[in-house]
Design a protein around this motif. Sequence first.
Motif, short mmCIF file in Angstrom:
data_model
loop_
_atom_site.label_atom_id
_atom_site.label_comp_id
_atom_site.label_asym_id
_atom_site.label_seq_id
_atom_site.Cartn_x
_atom_site.Cartn_y
_atom_site.Cartn_z
N LYS A 237 22.15 -3.86 -31.60
CA LYS A 237 22.47 -4.90 -30.60
C LYS A 237 23.66 -5.76 -30.91
O LYS A 237 24.23 -6.39 -30.26
CB LYS A 237 21.18 -5.71 -30.29
CG LYS A 237 21.18 -6.96 -29.12
CD LYS A 237 19.93 -7.25 -29.07
CE LYS A 237 19.99 -8.35 -27.88
NZ LYS A 237 18.85 -8.97 -27.62
N ARG B 287 11.14 -2.08 -29.62
CA ARG B 287 10.97 -3.78 -29.73
C ARG B 287 11.80 -4.28 -30.70
O ARG B 287 12.32 -5.25 -30.94
CB ARG B 287 9.56 -4.06 -29.65
CG ARG B 287 8.74 -3.66 -28.57
CD ARG B 287 7.22 -3.99 -28.72
NE ARG B 287 6.51 -3.67 -27.46
CZ ARG B 287 5.34 -4.23 -27.35
NH1 ARG B 287 4.57 -4.78 -28.33
NH2 ARG B 287 4.59 -3.61 -26.21
N ALA C 91 11.26 2.11 -21.68
CA ALA C 91 11.21 0.56 -21.82
C ALA C 91 12.15 -0.09 -20.77
O ALA C 91 11.99 -1.25 -20.54
CB ALA C 91 11.39 0.34 -23.38
N LYS C 92 13.36 0.91 -20.68
CA LYS C 92 14.35 0.07 -19.62
C LYS C 92 14.81 -1.31 -20.26
O LYS C 92 15.06 -2.28 -19.36
CB LYS C 92 13.62 -0.08 -18.21
CG LYS C 92 13.24 0.97 -17.59
CD LYS C 92 12.76 0.78 -16.06
CE LYS C 92 12.53 1.98 -15.50
NZ LYS C 92 11.60 1.87 -14.35
N THR C 93 14.99 -1.28 -21.52
CA THR C 93 15.52 -2.62 -22.30
C THR C 93 16.91 -2.54 -22.72
O THR C 93 17.69 -3.52 -22.56
CB THR C 93 14.71 -2.89 -23.50
OG1 THR C 93 14.54 -1.53 -24.27
CG2 THR C 93 13.20 -3.41 -22.98
N PHE C 94 17.51 -1.18 -22.89
CA PHE C 94 19.07 -0.99 -23.39
C PHE C 94 19.32 0.43 -23.02
O PHE C 94 18.49 0.92 -22.69
CB PHE C 94 19.25 -1.64 -24.68
CG PHE C 94 18.43 -0.90 -25.70
CD1 PHE C 94 18.85 0.39 -26.30
CD2 PHE C 94 17.18 -1.08 -26.24
CE1 PHE C 94 18.49 0.94 -27.28
CE2 PHE C 94 16.68 -0.53 -27.22
CZ PHE C 94 17.01 0.64 -27.80
N ASP D 33 15.87 -5.96 -30.85
CA ASP D 33 16.23 -7.34 -30.85
C ASP D 33 16.24 -7.94 -32.20
O ASP D 33 17.00 -8.98 -32.30
CB ASP D 33 15.26 -8.09 -29.79
CG ASP D 33 15.52 -7.82 -28.32
OD1 ASP D 33 16.55 -7.32 -28.10
OD2 ASP D 33 14.63 -7.82 -27.73
#
Length: 264
Positions: free
Chosen positions: A110, A180, A198-201, A183
């Motif tokens: 990230k 997770r 997860a649709k987070t990145f 981040d």
Amino acid sequence: MTKHLVLAALLGLGLITGAQAADAPLKVGTTAAFAIPLEAAVAEADKQGLKVQLVEFTDWIAPNVSLAAGDIDVNYFQHIPFLENAKAAAGFDLVPYAPGIINNVGLYSKKYKSFDELPKGATVAIANDPINSGRGLQLLAKAGLITLKPGVGYKATEDDITANPKQLKILQVEAVQLVRAYDDADLVQGYPAYIRLAKTFDAGSAILFDGLDHPEYVIQFVIQPSKKDDPRLARFIDIYQHSPVVRASLDQVNGKLYQVGWKE
């Protein structure tokens, strides 16, 4: 009843039982990461008169336990290193039947866009199970961030690291929790299938992927040896590998981050 009539009755019962077995649905166990293309294969099989029941598990232990117990006919969620480790740990008599796909695994960050930007002492999250941690370490070696003892392959552990010039701090977490860690850690071993769930990145945003560098990670259809001549199994695998509808589903789910493990 004469002996001949008894024999005829028993033979008739055997034929009925065999027919019932042939008509029984093929039970296929899997996990969420592989379910959608398998659902497409199940639908195609139904159109061709083959009954298939998909059984979805929520962990990576139950599919082999269920298969070994005979509750399902085949499972599809694991590569050969994972299977060999499971067999050694639990004594399962299970064998690979046919190859599926290989999902690329990547190194994601990230905070940084290249490995050169990583500072000394950067934190790196990799999987904590014996098989996937070895894959993570091989990725770090491919990236030039560490050096491993020659020949250790997927069995690599942190004890096999011979050079770590950036003094990376390696954190081991459950593979399904790596999303997770994105981040918090500076670099993360990531599985595109779970990242998409997860649709987070962006699953395609890895700095580096492994791809077909290690064909031992092709996901396998796994069976008990006694099932190798089951005609339902051969038909279903053929549908999975060659149906345009299934291929379209694989493309939709995985994008370009997978390759097929069979000869086309």
